[in-house]
Design an enzyme around this catalytic site. Structure first.
Site: not given
Ligand code: GLA
Length: 372
Positions: A217, A170, A281
């Site tokens: 990100d 990020e 993610e």
């Molecule tokens: C972001 C982070 C993760 C996690 C998520 C929420 O995407 O990269 O590590 O904290 O937020 O769970």
């Protein structure tokens, strides 16, 4: 609630929930094409529960949801807390799972002491309110050493077990579409200098030359200005021979307003730079970010989600065939423990994953394997 308490509550609540043993295994279905992974919650992994059973059956890659983040490991200069990370890596080893490291450099869940000249004089309130005085901040030599030590120590401990690292997480601001600064809650650039991302990649590469190094990100697959800023940023890094091997799309999306064509274009755009793309993610929320309405787990909504997941995986399979996309990692094992139950509306609940709270495969699971 304290973290530990929350995980104990999860373990108690999950008792007695059984997984379906006779259904196809996701990792077998996708064998030879996509790596299918999941993040692993921070409960005690030596006490089996239905989610750990799901991991063993369905996934070939794991990443720690929290326990490898800087705030949970790097406790002070030369001071590390490895217990939970060790447990995660033991679990991965015992079950023959590929492991990812998340992450090295991120403004979230970082270790505030790292930014202070005197690491024992941290004022959390000032830190989070962005009020640390310039004279109290670490020198660039100090922070470079601390970050380099952190990367080196992690690699020395787990090298060989980790297939890829989120080196930075990020770093691009959603507002300015440029590297974050203190205004965007990140001290990294201000303290370590504008080349901090380059440095982190070089140190990670020195410490583990064979691993894949990822710049990760969110909203890259949803906001075109941010996507472009990341593209320009990565292009510039590559032109300077910074060892970036992949762009990670977090993939916190939703079945209402996320656009699969845009996601596909994003994967192609980054792949055109000669790097790979990973979805790091993934979760597909029932809700658009602004939607505060209650959760309705109706057949109709589950079907809508299944149709969305189907089209998404069709896109992932196409991109995998083209050599652009290698991994799809879900952010969570089941709807029981997903962070989306509390975000953006605390306690509202959500159902963004492939397995339900009851441990059973959801319509989205059946839909994505329909056509493999
Ligand atoms: C972001 C982070 C993760 C996690 C998520 C929420 O995407 O990269 O590590 O904290 O937020 O769970």
């Amino acid at each position: 609630m304290e973290r530990k308490e929350m995980f104990e509550k999860f373990l108690t609540g999950m008792q007695g929930i059984e997984i379906e043993k006779d259904i196809p295994s996701l990792r077998e279905v996708f064998k030879g094409s996509l790596n299918i992974g999941t993040s692993v919650p921070g409960y005690d992994l030596t006490k089996p529960n239905f989610e750990t059973e799901l991991i063993k059956k369905h996934f070939n890659t794991v990443v720690a949801e929290n326990c490898c983040k800087m705030m949970n490991v790097y406790k002070g200069p030369g001071e590390y807390f490895w217990d939970e990370a060790d447990m995660f890596f033991d679990f991965a080893k015992e079950n023959n799972l590929r492991a990812r490291w998340h992450n090295f450099v991120w403004h979230g869940q970082c270790a505030p002491w790292i930014f202070y000249k005197d690491a024992s004089k941290v004022n959390m309130k000032d830190f989070f309110e962005n009020k640390v005085l310039a004279e109290d901040l670490a020198s660039s030599e100090q922070i470079d050493k601390r970050v380099k030590d952190w990367i080196q120590s992690v690699c020395d401990r787990y090298r060989g077990q980790i297939v890829s690292y989120d080196v930075v997480n990020e770093v691009i601001s959603d507002k300015k579409f440029a590297l974050r600064t203190r205004e965007d809650h990140s001290y990294w650039q201000d303290v370590m200098g504008p080349d901090y991302v380059e440095k982190a990649f070089h140190w990670a590469h020195e410490a583990d030359p064979n691993a894949e190094l990822v710049i990760n990100d969110y909203n890259l697959e949803t906001i075109s200005e941010k996507r472009q800023a990341e593209y320009d940023f990565v292009k510039n890094l590559l032109s300077k021979k910074v060892p970036v091997s992949a762009v990670g799309l977090q993939g916190h999306i939703n079945m209402r307003s996320s656009n699969i064509d845009f996601i596909e274009e994003t994967i192609e755009k980054y792949a055109s730079l000669g790097v790979k793309v990973l979805v790091t993610e993934l979760d597909v929320s029932f809700f658009d970010h602004e939607d505060k309405s209650p959760l309705i787990l109706s057949e109709e909504n589950l079907k809508k989600q299944a149709d969305f997941y189907y089209e998404l995986f069709e896109c992932f399979k196409r991109q995998n065939k083209k050599g652009n996309l290698s991994d799809v990692i879900l952010w969570g094992v089941s709807d029981y423990t997903t962070w989306k139950n509390h975000f953006p509306v605390p306690g509202r609940g959500d159902a963004p994953l492939l397995f339900g709270k009851d441990g059973k495969a959801k319509p989205a699971f059946w839909k994505i394997i329909e056509n493999v």
